[in-house]
Design a protein around this motif. Structure first.
Motif, PDB file in Angstrom:
ATOM      1  N   GLN A   1      -9.584   6.957  -1.648  1.00 14.85           N
ATOM      2  CA  GLN A   1     -10.368   6.092  -2.532  1.00 14.85           C
ATOM      3  C   GLN A   1      -9.466   5.228  -3.400  1.00 14.85           C
ATOM      4  O   GLN A   1      -9.830   4.095  -3.746  1.00 14.85           O
ATOM      5  CB  GLN A   1     -11.276   6.946  -3.426  1.00 14.85           C
ATOM      6  CG  GLN A   1     -12.406   7.650  -2.699  1.00 14.85           C
ATOM      7  CD  GLN A   1     -13.137   8.640  -3.590  1.00 14.85           C
ATOM      8  OE1 GLN A   1     -12.955   8.664  -4.808  1.00 14.85           O
ATOM      9  NE2 GLN A   1     -13.968   9.474  -2.978  1.00 14.85           N
ATOM     10  N   ASP A   2      -8.283   5.746  -3.733  1.00 13.94           N
ATOM     11  CA  ASP A   2      -7.326   4.992  -4.539  1.00 13.94           C
ATOM     12  C   ASP A   2      -6.619   3.912  -3.728  1.00 13.94           C
ATOM     13  O   ASP A   2      -5.782   3.175  -4.276  1.00 13.94           O
ATOM     14  CB  ASP A   2      -6.283   5.939  -5.137  1.00 13.94           C
ATOM     15  CG  ASP A   2      -6.858   6.840  -6.221  1.00 13.94           C
ATOM     16  OD1 ASP A   2      -7.973   6.560  -6.707  1.00 13.94           O
ATOM     17  OD2 ASP A   2      -6.201   7.837  -6.570  1.00 13.94           O
TER      18      ASP A   2
ATOM     19  N   SER B   1      -4.548  12.239  -8.795  1.00 16.81           N
ATOM     20  CA  SER B   1      -4.647  10.785  -8.716  1.00 16.81           C
ATOM     21  C   SER B   1      -3.918  10.128  -9.878  1.00 16.81           C
ATOM     22  O   SER B   1      -3.163   9.154  -9.696  1.00 16.81           O
ATOM     23  CB  SER B   1      -6.122  10.373  -8.715  1.00 16.81           C
ATOM     24  OG  SER B   1      -6.264   8.967  -8.818  1.00 16.81           O
ATOM     25  N   TRP B   2      -4.117  10.646 -11.075  1.00 21.21           N
ATOM     26  CA  TRP B   2      -3.473  10.067 -12.248  1.00 21.21           C
ATOM     27  C   TRP B   2      -1.954  10.259 -12.206  1.00 21.21           C
ATOM     28  O   TRP B   2      -1.189   9.310 -12.421  1.00 21.21           O
ATOM     29  CB  TRP B   2      -4.041  10.706 -13.517  1.00 21.21           C
ATOM     30  CG  TRP B   2      -3.378  10.238 -14.766  1.00 21.21           C
ATOM     31  CD1 TRP B   2      -3.408   8.969 -15.300  1.00 21.21           C
ATOM     32  CD2 TRP B   2      -2.548  11.015 -15.641  1.00 21.21           C
ATOM     33  NE1 TRP B   2      -2.666   8.917 -16.456  1.00 21.21           N
ATOM     34  CE2 TRP B   2      -2.126  10.162 -16.696  1.00 21.21           C
ATOM     35  CE3 TRP B   2      -2.154  12.349 -15.652  1.00 21.21           C
ATOM     36  CZ2 TRP B   2      -1.307  10.595 -17.731  1.00 21.21           C
ATOM     37  CZ3 TRP B   2      -1.342  12.790 -16.686  1.00 21.21           C
ATOM     38  CH2 TRP B   2      -0.922  11.922 -17.702  1.00 21.21           C
TER      39      TRP B   2
ATOM     40  N   THR C   1       0.833  -1.195   0.000  1.00 22.00           N
ATOM     41  CA  THR C   1       0.000   0.000   0.000  1.00 22.00           C
ATOM     42  C   THR C   1       0.871   1.250   0.000  1.00 22.00           C
ATOM     43  O   THR C   1       1.798   1.366   0.795  1.00 22.00           O
ATOM     44  CB  THR C   1      -0.923   0.023   1.228  1.00 22.00           C
ATOM     45  OG1 THR C   1      -1.742  -1.136   1.213  1.00 22.00           O
ATOM     46  CG2 THR C   1      -1.803   1.264   1.215  1.00 22.00           C
TER      47      THR C   1
ATOM     48  N   LYS D   1      -8.642  14.589  -9.383  1.00 23.33           N
ATOM     49  CA  LYS D   1      -8.578  13.528 -10.392  1.00 23.33           C
ATOM     50  C   LYS D   1      -7.234  13.536 -11.116  1.00 23.33           C
ATOM     51  O   LYS D   1      -6.663  12.481 -11.409  1.00 23.33           O
ATOM     52  CB  LYS D   1      -9.718  13.683 -11.393  1.00 23.33           C
ATOM     53  CG  LYS D   1     -11.089  13.401 -10.813  1.00 23.33           C
ATOM     54  CD  LYS D   1     -12.194  13.758 -11.800  1.00 23.33           C
ATOM     55  CE  LYS D   1     -13.571  13.583 -11.169  1.00 23.33           C
ATOM     56  NZ  LYS D   1     -14.663  14.025 -12.082  1.00 23.33           N
TER      57      LYS D   1
ATOM     58  N   GLU E   1      -0.122   4.814 -13.750  1.00 21.67           N
ATOM     59  CA  GLU E   1      -0.653   5.033 -15.093  1.00 21.67           C
ATOM     60  C   GLU E   1       0.033   6.200 -15.798  1.00 21.67           C
ATOM     61  O   GLU E   1      -0.252   6.467 -16.963  1.00 21.67           O
ATOM     62  CB  GLU E   1      -2.175   5.299 -15.024  1.00 21.67           C
ATOM     63  CG  GLU E   1      -2.981   4.141 -14.465  1.00 21.67           C
ATOM     64  CD  GLU E   1      -2.836   2.878 -15.308  1.00 21.67           C
ATOM     65  OE1 GLU E   1      -3.018   2.974 -16.532  1.00 21.67           O
ATOM     66  OE2 GLU E   1      -2.536   1.818 -14.721  1.00 21.67           O
TER      67      GLU E   1
ATOM     68  N   ARG F   1      -9.677  11.626  -2.579  1.00 22.07           N
ATOM     69  CA  ARG F   1      -9.428  10.831  -3.776  1.00 22.07           C
ATOM     70  C   ARG F   1      -8.316   9.807  -3.552  1.00 22.07           C
ATOM     71  O   ARG F   1      -8.435   8.638  -3.965  1.00 22.07           O
ATOM     72  CB  ARG F   1      -9.089  11.737  -4.944  1.00 22.07           C
ATOM     73  CG  ARG F   1      -8.789  10.985  -6.244  1.00 22.07           C
ATOM     74  CD  ARG F   1      -9.948  10.061  -6.631  1.00 22.07           C
ATOM     75  NE  ARG F   1      -9.583   9.177  -7.718  1.00 22.07           N
ATOM     76  CZ  ARG F   1     -10.055   9.288  -8.959  1.00 22.07           C
ATOM     77  NH1 ARG F   1     -10.890  10.280  -9.264  1.00 22.07           N
ATOM     78  NH2 ARG F   1      -9.692   8.419  -9.882  1.00 22.07           N
ATOM     79  N   LEU F   2      -7.235  10.199  -2.900  1.00 22.68           N
ATOM     80  CA  LEU F   2      -6.138   9.261  -2.679  1.00 22.68           C
ATOM     81  C   LEU F   2      -6.538   8.149  -1.713  1.00 22.68           C
ATOM     82  O   LEU F   2      -6.077   7.009  -1.845  1.00 22.68           O
ATOM     83  CB  LEU F   2      -4.891  10.000  -2.197  1.00 22.68           C
ATOM     84  CG  LEU F   2      -4.301  11.005  -3.198  1.00 22.68           C
ATOM     85  CD1 LEU F   2      -3.000  11.581  -2.664  1.00 22.68           C
ATOM     86  CD2 LEU F   2      -4.083  10.380  -4.565  1.00 22.68           C
TER      87      LEU F   2
ATOM     88  N   SER G   1      -0.201   7.965  -9.848  1.00 24.11           N
ATOM     89  CA  SER G   1      -0.404   6.540 -10.074  1.00 24.11           C
ATOM     90  C   SER G   1       0.640   5.952 -11.010  1.00 24.11           C
ATOM     91  O   SER G   1       1.447   6.659 -11.621  1.00 24.11           O
ATOM     92  CB  SER G   1      -1.793   6.305 -10.668  1.00 24.11           C
ATOM     93  OG  SER G   1      -1.814   6.657 -12.046  1.00 24.11           O
TER      94      SER G   1
END
Length: 244
Positions: free
Chosen positions: A24-25, A212-213, A2, A209, A218, A21-22, A216
Motif C-alpha cells: 500500500q505504501d 511502515s513508519w 520505487t 503500521k 518520516e 501495508r508496504l 519510511s
C-alpha cells in the motif's frame, strides 16, 4: 525511485499484514517462507520459497529482490518449554530461525545498504525483556534480536538505520499457542486482556503500521530503538487492574 522491501515470513499473521501495508505504501515487496506460496498472498507480492537459515535460501531471496531498501525480519518460531524440558533439537530450531535467520538476512543486505542507504526493522518481542513462562528459548532468542538491532545501528550508521519492534499479545496462531499452555486458557486470556490499558489485544495491522513508519522517510532520526507495541501491558504494575 520505487523502494524494494524484503519481508521474511510473510505468508501469514504479522508478516502478511506487513507485506500488505508496504505494498500500500507503494513498495515492491519480496517475501518468503519455507513452504509453498500461500493462496492468500497479497496481490503484487513476490513469493520465494526459501529458508533464511541456509545460504541457498538467502541467495534466492536476494536474487529475487535485487536492490534492497527495506528489510523486515519477521520470520520466527517458538517452542513452548522451559530450559529443563528443552532438547538440543528445540534449541537448534528456535536459535536457527529466530537468531541465525535474522543475522543472515542482515549480513546479506548490509554491504548494499551501507552504500545506498536503507532501513532494517527486526520483529522482536516483549518476551525478550519480560519472560513468558515455559518459553525459555523464544524469550532468549528475542533478546538476541534486540541486541543485534542496537549493534547494527551503531556499527553501520549513518547510511543504515536499524530498529526493532517488540510486539505484545498480537492475536495470531503463535499467540493462541502461548495461551494454550495455561491450565485454563480462557481465564488466562481474560486476565491478560484486563492488563491492557487499551482494552483489547493487538492485531497484525497494529505492527504493520509501525513497520511502515520506521521504514519510511518520516523516521530519519530513529535508529537503534526497540519500540514496544503492546497496548500498554508492560507499562502496568503486576496488579490486575480488573480487581480495582
Amino acid at each position: 525511485m520505487t523502494k524494494t522491501a524484503i519481508v521474511t515470513g510473510g505468508g501469514r499473521g504479522i508478516g502478511q499484514a506487513i507485506v500488505e501495508r508496504l505494498l500500500q505504501d507503494g513498495m515492491n515487496v519480496v517475501t518468503c517462507g519455507r513452504g509453498a506460496e500461500p493462496a492468500d498472498l497479497p496481490e503484487g507480492a513476490v513469493w520465494v520459497q526459501a529458508d533464511v537459515v541456509t545460504k541457498d535460501g538467502i541467495d534466492a531471496i536476494m536474487k529475487a529482490a535485487g536492490r534492497v531498501d527495506v528489510l523486515v525480519n519477521n520470520a520466527g518460531v517458538q517452542v513452548e518449554k522451559s530450559v529443563a524440558d528443552s532438547t538440543d533439537a528445540d534449541y537448534d530450531l528456535v536459535m536457527d530461525v529466530n537468531c541465525r535467520g535474522v543475522f543472515n538476512m542482515c549480513r546479506a543486505v548490509l554491504p548494499q545498504m551501507s552504500e545506498t542507504g536503507g532501513s532494517t526493522v527486526n520483529i522482536g518481542s516483549i518476551s525478550g525483556m519480560v519472560s513468558d513462562p515455559s518459553m525459555a528459548l523464544y524469550n532468549a532468542s528475542k533478546a538476541f534480536v534486540h541486541g543485534l538491532t542496537r549493534s547494527i545501528a551503531v556499527d553501520h550508521g549513518p547510511k543504515v538505520r536499524c530498529n526493532a519492534i517488540r510486539p505484545g499479545w498480537i492475536m495470531t496462531a503463535m499467540a493462541e499457542d502461548g495461551f494454550a499452555l495455561a491450565n485454563d486458557p480462557k481465564a488466562a486470556m481474560a486476565d491478560a486482556l484486563a492488563r491492557h490499558p487499551v482494552g483489547r489485544f493487538g492485531e497484525p495491522g497494529d505492527i504493520a503500521k509501525i513497520v511502515s513508519w520506521l521504514a519510511s522517510d518520516e523516521a530519519p532520526y530513529v535508529t537503534g530503538e526497540c519500540i514496544t507495541v503492546d497496548g500498554g501491558m508492560t507499562a502496568a504494575s503486576p496488579l490486575n487492574p480488573g480487581l480495582f
